[in-house]
Write an enzyme that holds these catalytic residues in place. Structure first.
Site, PDB file in Angstrom:
ATOM      1  N   SER A 338      -6.738   1.422   4.484  1.00  0.00           N
ATOM      2  CA  SER A 338      -5.475   1.375   3.751  1.00  0.00           C
ATOM      3  C   SER A 338      -5.062   2.724   3.181  1.00  0.00           C
ATOM      4  O   SER A 338      -5.904   3.500   2.719  1.00  0.00           O
ATOM      5  CB  SER A 338      -5.594   0.374   2.590  1.00  0.00           C
ATOM      6  OG  SER A 338      -5.854  -0.930   3.073  1.00  0.00           O
ATOM      7  N   HIS A 435      -4.921  -6.434  -1.679  1.00  0.00           N
ATOM      8  CA  HIS A 435      -6.200  -6.783  -1.041  1.00  0.00           C
ATOM      9  C   HIS A 435      -7.174  -7.412  -2.035  1.00  0.00           C
ATOM     10  O   HIS A 435      -7.937  -8.323  -1.668  1.00  0.00           O
ATOM     11  CB  HIS A 435      -6.816  -5.541  -0.396  1.00  0.00           C
ATOM     12  CG  HIS A 435      -6.108  -5.111   0.860  1.00  0.00           C
ATOM     13  ND1 HIS A 435      -6.164  -5.832   2.030  1.00  0.00           N
ATOM     14  CD2 HIS A 435      -5.310  -4.038   1.111  1.00  0.00           C
ATOM     15  CE1 HIS A 435      -5.449  -5.219   2.963  1.00  0.00           C
ATOM     16  NE2 HIS A 435      -4.918  -4.132   2.438  1.00  0.00           N
TER      17      HIS A 435
END
Length: 505
Positions: A338, A435
């Site tokens: 990410s 997340h």
């Protein structure tokens, strides 16, 4: 045979006719433009009246409580007329229309107050009476415009229209175009409806391949918000061998991907994006199942601004995990790679604050001396100013010595940004928040993970893996959501401890 003089005369006449035609057309266009300008200069009051007229016509009164299930629906033409009218408006006119719709066609507050008083008066009555009054009160809290929204959703293209309309509402709210509580209430009502219409059971999971329709591939390329697609070869690689691309679609919005997830199939968890989106080696290979042990989610993009806050991304990841487990039963590792949007801007703010306060503890004395030596400054606020400039321009990446010196500095600062910077107890970074809510663990920070100009500008080239341990995601999510506890590895905690030691936190 026609004489030459006659031919010349005819040619001259045709030429004159052409010039005359052009001149007349130009004059007509000027006249039309003049009338258009005049019309615009006097149309504002008329526009307001037409808005009020159309809203009065298409937003029908709420049926009485007794007839709520017996009243015939409003004609479909009402919804179509509103949609055409709204699309014809300019941006400011749309804001005005939505303000009028939310204010004048919302809840009947007087009726609600009367029913609330009646509910208090019935508290000593039997339960059936109390429940009936409560149900009446609940019904009276329905805004009039909710009927219009429901009716629009049933006509062709209506759901997409409402998604775009909510995008307009969000823009009005975020740009401070209106601080009206009525606008926020309209946004909340529409978000609630969209959450129902886009529930998990109504979404379709599609795998995008090179054989998918060209229009879909083009939209996938256009919507990619994390790592922009450069050309057709690039998109071919991202849907080819050792790659997967999945999207949620909805029957009411055919051919329109709602949220898109890109996955790399690897042997281990990737620590840089270059190996995923820039290597051409996988383009013509056949997949070897034995080389696939890990799924790396390297990009997830929501394509519809109007669906902000409607949970689709977390559901998509869970569905894709099940899909990959079915295709690769031996697959054991699931992780994101990410970006860290906002880290560089946060760091600039922190450095500015320390500059203002005369504080130098973000770096050790040795690190400040090295920065000062490389930048030909004194190891004081001059070095701090030089460091701010280097980070803002990305110039530091061109010096191997600076890269070496700044690696431990930026890694521990980034770890603190992800782990320690909070908003209402939750992590400040939106990607981390996404997340962690899904139950992932903050697993590993990766240096030199995104060396693109965008990666350097946004996060100093650092990326992070959020790892999904499938047996622990439920408990991790609950710990984060309820107790604001971040599941984190020793690598990240070690970097956080270094930051705290240097910053004396």
């Amino acid at each position: 045979m026609i004489p030459q003089a006659i031919i010349s005369t005819l040619r001259s006449g045709v030429s004159c006719w052409r010039h005359r035609s052009v001149l007349v057309t130009a004059l007509r266009l000027q006249a039309l433009d003049f009338r258009s300008v005049c019309s615009r200069s006097t149309s504002a009051p008329g526009t307001v009246r037409s808005m009020e007229d159309i809203l009065t016509r298409v937003v029908v009164p709420l049926p009485t409580y007794e007839t709520r299930e017996k009243s015939p629906p409003a004609p479909e033409s009402n919804s179509v007329e509103f949609m055409h009218f709204y699309r014809s408006l300019e941006k400011e006119e749309k804001s005005q229309l939505l303000a009028t719709l939310s204010h004048d066609f919302g809840v009947d507050h007087k009726g609600v107050s009367e029913l609330a008083g009646k509910l208090l008066d019935t508290q000593l009555r039997d339960l059936a009476t109390i429940l009936q009054v409560e149900d009446r009160l609940r019904y009276s809290l329905t805004p009039r415009y909710k009927q219009l929204l429901n009716h629009i959703s049933r006509v062709e293209g209506g759901v997409k229209f409402l998604v775009d309309l909510r995008a307009d509402l969000l823009e009005i709210i975020s740009s401070k175009g209106s601080d009206s509580p009525h606008i926020r209430d309209l946004n909340g009502t529409l978000k609630s409806l969209l959450s129902e219409w886009f529930s998990v059971g109504l979404l379709r999971l599609e795998r995008i391949t090179w054989q998918s329709p060209c229009e879909i591939l083009q939209k996938i390329s256009q919507y990619e918000a994390v790592h922009p697609v450069r050309n057709w070869t690039d998109i071919k690689r991202r849907v080819g061998p050792y790659r997967r691309c999945y999207a949620f679609t909805h029957a009411a919005m055919p051919g329109e991907p709602l949220v898109v997830l890109h996955v790399a199939l690897t042997e281990d968890i990737s620590d840089n994006i270059q190996s995923i989106v820039r290597e051409l080696a996988t383009l013509d290979l056949e997949e070897d199942v034995n080389k696939v042990n890990t799924a790396v989610f390297y990009s997830i993009s929501s394509t519809q601004a109007g669906l902000q806050g409607v949970e689709l991304g977390n559901v998509l990841i869970k569905r894709v995990v099940r899909e990959l487990q079915s295709e690769f039963p031996h697959m054991s590792q699931f992780s994101s790679l990410s970006p860290i949007p906002g880290f560089s801007s946060w760091l600039q703010g922190l450095l500015s604050q320390h500059r203002k306060e005369g504080r130098m503890e973000l770096l050790t004395d040795r690190e400040w001396r090295e920065v000062a030596d490389i930048t030909n400054t004194a190891p004081d606020t001059n070095a701090l100013d030089a460091l701010r400039k280097l980070i803002s321009t990305g110039e530091w990446t061109r010096s191997e010595r600076l890269v070496h010196v700044l690696e431990p500095v930026l890694m521990r600062l980034c770890a603190w940004y992800l782990y320690g910077e909070k908003r209402r107890g939750y992590t400040l970074n939106p990607v981390a928040n996404f997340h962690l809510q899904n139950g992932a663990a903050m697993w590993r920070l990766n240096w030199h993970a995104d060396t693109s100009p965008r990666g350097v500008a946004n996060s100093c080239g650092i990326m992070v893996n959020y790892r999904y341990f499938l047996q622990e995601t439920t408990s991790n999510s609950a710990a984060y959501m309820h107790n604001k506890v971040i599941t984190v590895t020793e690598q990240v905690l070690g970097l956080v401890s270094q930051f705290q030691k240097n910053s004396k936190l």
